[in-house]
Design an enzyme around this catalytic site. Structure first.
Site, PDB file in Angstrom:
ATOM      1  N   HIS A   1     -41.460  35.522  28.405  1.00  7.35           N
ATOM      2  CA  HIS A   1     -42.302  35.810  29.555  1.00  7.35           C
ATOM      3  C   HIS A   1     -43.468  36.731  29.171  1.00  7.35           C
ATOM      4  O   HIS A   1     -44.053  37.401  30.007  1.00  7.35           O
ATOM      5  CB  HIS A   1     -41.468  36.442  30.676  1.00  7.35           C
TER       6      HIS A   1
ATOM      7  N   GLY B   1     -29.806  46.656  31.436  1.00  2.63           N
ATOM      8  CA  GLY B   1     -31.034  47.293  30.987  1.00  2.63           C
ATOM      9  C   GLY B   1     -30.894  48.039  29.675  1.00  2.63           C
ATOM     10  O   GLY B   1     -31.901  48.409  29.056  1.00  2.63           O
TER      11      GLY B   1
END
Length: 333
Positions: free
Chosen positions: A45, A305
């Site tokens: 991305h 994360g």
């Protein structure tokens, strides 16, 4: 793979964006967002999607000069029209606005219609959490996943992010509702590597770890099987109704994943907790997760994360891995 510094990557992308009509400040922010996607280990991305991003600008599916406009307000909830502007900039604006609404009301909700691909959902979760806020945000998407029990792709993989602030590093869940995003599948297909786990079906209806076969069948596997399928349907329903925008069905009428509907919900936890208590609660839960016994000696138990944060720290020191062929294509734009 080649290694590129973060600053070189960001400045190179910025120059290309300026060439295609972005203003200086917007080119700076958009290049920062895209470069940070690589920095956090999500090249799918970032650089890997940059050329298609430019193609959509050239074809008019992304309109560089437009900005989101407010068209309805209900106190803590606002509806905005992104007017097909660049997805990362639209989502950044919506996140900022939701944060400001939460400061006033304890909660802030911004819905966007007619937006474009926001790239990495976690970008906006990290932003909110690093500023001390809790966030839930999601988007609907182009149909690319069959509902459970079907072989026809009529659902989006509808990425979602949850984010919670924490002093030593926010806790940020960023995931698509397919077992692997199409960006990840593209990476495995390009590198001709098998997926770690089955990610979809081949043309004969068999579960497979071959990303190329999944691309061919267009049958990605929903997370949690029927549960992920149900969640994708609900996200599409809520996104479409609250934003007044397009559903996955509507988006599928186009050849590209444009004019999406998105929801950004931000909470200001300082309304009921001190920063110290928020951090203590987060640490208590994360410490419990991290101290749990691994299933295998070689396994490391990670919180949402943590892997991204580790990659960021590593790549800032050693350089960001970028596919050499992709980099050459970017330089030629």
């Amino acid at each position: 793979m080649i290694k590129i510094s973060f600053n070189t990557l960001r400045e190179t992308l910025k120059l290309k964006l300026l060439k295609y009509g972005f203003e200086e400040s917007e080119a700076g922010l958009c290049s920062k967002i895209l470069s940070e996607n690589n920095l956090y280990g999500v090249a799918s991305h970032g650089t890997n999607r940059f050329c298609s991003f430019i193609s959509l600008i050239k074809s008019g599916h992304i309109v560089v000069k437009t900005k989101p406009v407010l068209f309805k307000s209900f106190g803590a909830w606002e509806q905005w029209d992104a007017q097909k502007g660049p997805g990362p900039l639209n989502a950044w604006t919506a996140t900022d606005r939701a944060i400001n609404l939460s400061k006033e009301n304890g909660i802030g909700v911004v819905t966007l219609k007619n937006s474009n691909h926001w790239m990495r959902a976690g970008t906006y979760g990290w932003k909110a959490a690093e500023e001390g806020f809790i966030m839930i945000a999601w988007t609907n998407a182009f149909p690319m996943m069959p509902p459970w029990g079907s072989k026809q792709a009529v659902l989006g993989n509808n990425p979602i992010t949850f984010a919670v602030p924490r002093k030593t590093g926010p806790v940020v869940l960023d995931m698509a509702l397919s077992q692997y995003s199409y960006g990840q599948l593209s990476n495995y297909r390009r590198e001709n590597k098998p997926l770690p786990y089955a990610g979809g079906y081949d043309l004969y209806g068999n579960l497979t770890t071959d990303a190329g076969e999944i691309y061919e069948s267009k049958r990605t596997l929903p997370i949690g099987y029927w549960k992920g399928s149900g969640l994708a349907i609900m996200i599409d329903l809520v996104s479409t109704i609250l934003s007044g925008g397009n559903s996955t069905l509507d988006i599928g009428m186009s050849e590209h994943d444009t004019a999406m509907s998105q929801v950004f919900i931000v909470f200001d936890p300082s309304k009921t907790n001190t920063a110290e208590s928020i951090n203590a609660i987060a640490n208590s839960i994360i410490d419990s997760v991290k101290s749990s016994e691994p299933a295998e000696q070689s396994e490391i138990v990670l919180y949402p994360g943590e892997r991204a944060l580790n990659r960021k720290n590593e790549y800032l020191k050693s350089g960001i891995p970028v596919d050499e062929t992709v980099w050459e294509r970017i330089l030629k734009l």
